[in-house]
Design an enzyme around this catalytic site. Structure first.
Site, mmCIF file in Angstrom:
data_model
loop_
_atom_site.group_PDB
_atom_site.id
_atom_site.type_symbol
_atom_site.label_atom_id
_atom_site.label_comp_id
_atom_site.label_asym_id
_atom_site.label_seq_id
_atom_site.Cartn_x
_atom_site.Cartn_y
_atom_site.Cartn_z
ATOM 1 N N ASP A 1 8.439 -8.021 -33.182
ATOM 2 C CA ASP A 1 9.342 -6.977 -32.702
ATOM 3 C C ASP A 1 8.554 -5.682 -32.752
ATOM 4 O OD1 ASP A 1 9.599 -6.692 -35.566
ATOM 5 O OD2 ASP A 1 11.491 -7.761 -35.506
ATOM 6 N N HIS B 1 5.585 -7.638 -37.034
ATOM 7 C CA HIS B 1 6.670 -6.647 -37.069
ATOM 8 C C HIS B 1 5.984 -5.292 -36.892
ATOM 9 C CE1 HIS B 1 9.747 -9.487 -38.063
ATOM 10 N NE2 HIS B 1 9.034 -9.956 -39.074
ATOM 11 N N GLU C 1 6.739 -13.431 -35.380
ATOM 12 C CA GLU C 1 8.020 -12.718 -35.545
ATOM 13 C C GLU C 1 7.959 -11.363 -34.851
ATOM 14 O OE1 GLU C 1 9.204 -12.550 -39.662
ATOM 15 O OE2 GLU C 1 8.551 -14.581 -40.079
HETATM 16 O O1 G3I Z 1 24.730 -16.190 -44.472
HETATM 17 C C1 G3I Z 1 25.310 -15.020 -45.091
HETATM 18 C C2 G3I Z 1 26.767 -14.952 -44.800
HETATM 19 O O2 G3I Z 1 27.406 -16.066 -45.381
HETATM 20 C C3 G3I Z 1 27.312 -13.644 -45.341
HETATM 21 O O3 G3I Z 1 28.639 -13.511 -44.964
HETATM 22 C C4 G3I Z 1 26.526 -12.462 -44.814
HETATM 23 C C5 G3I Z 1 26.985 -11.152 -45.393
HETATM 24 O O4 G3I Z 1 25.971 -10.176 -45.333
HETATM 25 O O5 G3I Z 1 25.196 -12.638 -45.142
HETATM 26 C C6 G3I Z 1 24.613 -13.800 -44.571
HETATM 27 O O6 G3I Z 1 23.277 -13.876 -44.940
HETATM 28 C C7 G3I Z 1 22.394 -13.028 -44.244
HETATM 29 C C8 G3I Z 1 21.354 -13.876 -43.521
HETATM 30 O O7 G3I Z 1 20.390 -13.043 -42.935
HETATM 31 C C9 G3I Z 1 21.960 -14.755 -42.475
HETATM 32 O O8 G3I Z 1 22.562 -13.992 -41.496
HETATM 33 C C10 G3I Z 1 21.754 -12.100 -45.241
HETATM 34 O O9 G3I Z 1 22.706 -11.203 -45.775
HETATM 35 C C11 G3I Z 1 20.623 -11.339 -44.593
HETATM 36 O O10 G3I Z 1 19.914 -10.633 -45.578
HETATM 37 C C12 G3I Z 1 19.694 -12.287 -43.897
HETATM 38 O O11 G3I Z 1 18.677 -11.536 -43.299
HETATM 39 C C13 G3I Z 1 17.581 -12.265 -42.805
HETATM 40 C C14 G3I Z 1 16.327 -11.926 -43.636
HETATM 41 O O12 G3I Z 1 15.213 -12.588 -43.079
HETATM 42 C C15 G3I Z 1 16.474 -12.354 -45.080
HETATM 43 O O13 G3I Z 1 15.439 -11.878 -45.828
HETATM 44 C C16 G3I Z 1 17.359 -11.863 -41.364
HETATM 45 O O14 G3I Z 1 18.455 -12.336 -40.587
HETATM 46 C C17 G3I Z 1 16.065 -12.460 -40.838
HETATM 47 O O15 G3I Z 1 15.768 -11.909 -39.571
HETATM 48 C C18 G3I Z 1 14.913 -12.120 -41.774
HETATM 49 O O16 G3I Z 1 13.759 -12.746 -41.300
HETATM 50 C C19 G3I Z 1 12.557 -12.463 -42.025
HETATM 51 C C20 G3I Z 1 11.685 -13.698 -41.940
HETATM 52 O O17 G3I Z 1 12.374 -14.831 -42.399
HETATM 53 C C21 G3I Z 1 10.381 -13.504 -42.720
HETATM 54 N N1 G3I Z 1 9.697 -12.310 -42.286
HETATM 55 C C22 G3I Z 1 10.487 -11.090 -42.285
HETATM 56 C C23 G3I Z 1 11.760 -11.282 -41.456
HETATM 57 C C24 G3I Z 1 12.537 -9.993 -41.351
HETATM 58 O O18 G3I Z 1 13.001 -9.573 -42.605
#
Ligand code: G3I
Length: 425
Positions: free
Chosen positions: A270, A240, A268
């Site tokens: 970006d 990142h 990952e």
């Molecule tokens: O699934 C729920 C959904 O039911 C709800 O309606 C919605 C409302 O906000 O949230 C949804 O969950 C979200 C999830 O992504 C799925 O879309 C979470 O809020 C959101 O926080 C979550 O974010 C993910 C994040 O990891 C969680 O920590 C990101 O998409 C994802 O790109 C990110 O990926 C991480 C890697 O796994 C590890 N390294 C860092 C990277 C970036 O943070």
């Protein structure tokens, strides 16, 4: 023939979304030069891909773009603990299955992300169990999820983000670490290896892409795990990054893990604040300079759906997942960098990447005998003087005994072994 003097063809067609996009670049397909990322990466012995979601791959525009350019996928969220085990002992694979099936149907590889993380672990993170109970929860999760996808995942992120930020850079304080102890790290690798012996097992982290305190800590941990013969095969550098990244530092960091015989995947990627062509090519060349850099994965397809925010300018496509527009200058330059890869390093990468994952983490290069059974307590017999998990038998000493008081010679298969260690619980 000198390939480098014959890169003169100027046009190639790359599919982006439903429309064909004509690109111009100085690559000679007439001389066998690849004209897509996936073909150029395959020729360089590299996996190239994006993080995805089940609701993405069912969209025709998105699927067309991904199939045209990439050969590897990873679930952005749907293989994480909270998605695959929403309540204790109940496993759910709907989203992950959709992605895995899409990958298989389209002859793409799959990374697994992730078994053990302090985040997105749902009920487990607030489960106040004993060491033994938390070990059981972790072991069961790995066995079930790893077992479900057995044979389908090339590289598993066994552990995610376990090193602390800031000074010291020891293990991060997390619910797993606090309730099990530091040897959860060792156990996660052992259980993963027992579950899917054909998968390459990784520890994946951020902020450790170049040479710095955190990557020093990860390097030292990797050495410790290898010394103790834990089945670690790769380090995932999340990458990142931001505009103006230091490619030389990343190149040198990848190299030192290569000197240990460890695979590196950029997992990952970006490049925030509108990463430039120079940034992307610099990162690609940092990978290509090292034979042990085997995977190059962007964390999403299009800026519009990035976790960073739709204005990040951080991925290889602008627009949105369902309406992606390729950043042609960057993609062309990456293809050219791949086509320019040093043939000697490419040959070494292909040989290295083909080495099978071994139970000792050394990609099948050494034969060390293991007793695959639990240690009753991590400090019951200490032979190495280290704090944490201790091997039951000192290497070559033949003097120590196991938890049942047996000498190595009394254990089947151990008599002729130079080094017998009982893996952690
Ligand atoms: O699934 C729920 C959904 O039911 C709800 O309606 C919605 C409302 O906000 O949230 C949804 O969950 C979200 C999830 O992504 C799925 O879309 C979470 O809020 C959101 O926080 C979550 O974010 C993910 C994040 O990891 C969680 O920590 C990101 O998409 C994802 O790109 C990110 O990926 C991480 C890697 O796994 C590890 N390294 C860092 C990277 C970036 O943070």
């Amino acid at each position: 023939m000198d390939f480098k003097s014959h890169r003169s063809i100027d046009r190639a067609t790359i599919l982006g979304g439903v429309s064909a996009l004509t690109l111009s670049f100085a690559v000679a397909s007439a001389f066998g030069q690849a004209t897509t990322l996936k073909d150029a990466a395959a020729a360089a012995g590299l996996n190239i891909g994006v993080a995805t979601n089940s609701f993405n791959v069912t969209n025709a525009n998105y699927a067309a773009a991904v199939k045209a350019q990439f050969n590897t996928l990873v679930c952005e969220n749907e293989m994480k603990f909270q998605s695959t085990e929403p309540s204790r002992g109940n496993f759910s694979y709907n989203g992950a299955n959709t992605v895995a099936n899409f990958a298989a149907t389209n002859n793409m590889k799959l990374r697994g992300h992730t078994f053990v993380w302090h985040s997105q672990s749902g009920w487990a993170s607030s489960f106040n169990g004993s060491r033994a109970e938390m070990q059981s929860i972790m072991q069961t999760h790995i066995a079930e999820v790893g077992g479900h996808f057995k044979g389908k995942v090339l590289e598993w992120d066994v552990l995610n983000e376990i090193t602390a930020d800031g000074s010291g850079n020891g293990l991060r304080t997390s619910f797993w670490q606090q309730r099990i102890g530091n040897d959860y790290v060792d156990s996660a690798f052992v259980w993963s290896q027992r579950t899917d012996p054909a998968a390459y097992l990784y520890y994946n982290d951020y902020g450790a892409d170049g040479l710095n305190g955190k990557s020093n800590a990860i390097y030292a941990l990797t050495q410790r795990l290898m010394t103790d013969k834990r089945p670690i095969h790769g380090i995932g550098l999340q990458a990142h990054l931001s505009r103006g990244l230091n490619a030389n530092s990343i190149r040198d960091n990848i190299k030192r893990f290569g000197d240990l015989g460890i695979r590196i995947s950029l997992t990952e990627i970006d490049i925030n604040n509108t990463g430039t062509t120079q940034d992307w090519v610099g990162l690609m060349n940092a990978c290509l300079a090292n034979y042990n850099c085997v995977s190059f994965m962007a964390w999403g397809l299009a800026d519009g759906n990035s976790w960073i925010g739709s204005n990040c300018g951080c991925l290889l496509y602008s627009g949105t997942a369902n309406s992606p527009t390729p950043k042609t200058e960057i993609i062309n330059a990456l293809i050219q960098a791949l086509n320019n890869a040093d043939p000697a390093i490419v040959a070494k990468r292909k040989e290295f990447a083909a080495r099978l994952p071994g139970p000792n983490g050394l990609l099948g290069t050494t034969q060390i005998h293991y007793a695959q059974r639990p240690v009753m307590h991590q400090n019951l017999i200490r032979t190495s003087g280290k704090v944490g998990v201790s091997p039951v038998f000192a290497t070559g000493s033949g003097k120590a005994t196991d938890v049942l008081g047996r000498k190595p010679a009394q254990i089947k298969g151990a008599a002729n072994s130079l080094s017998l260690r009982v893996l952690p619980q």
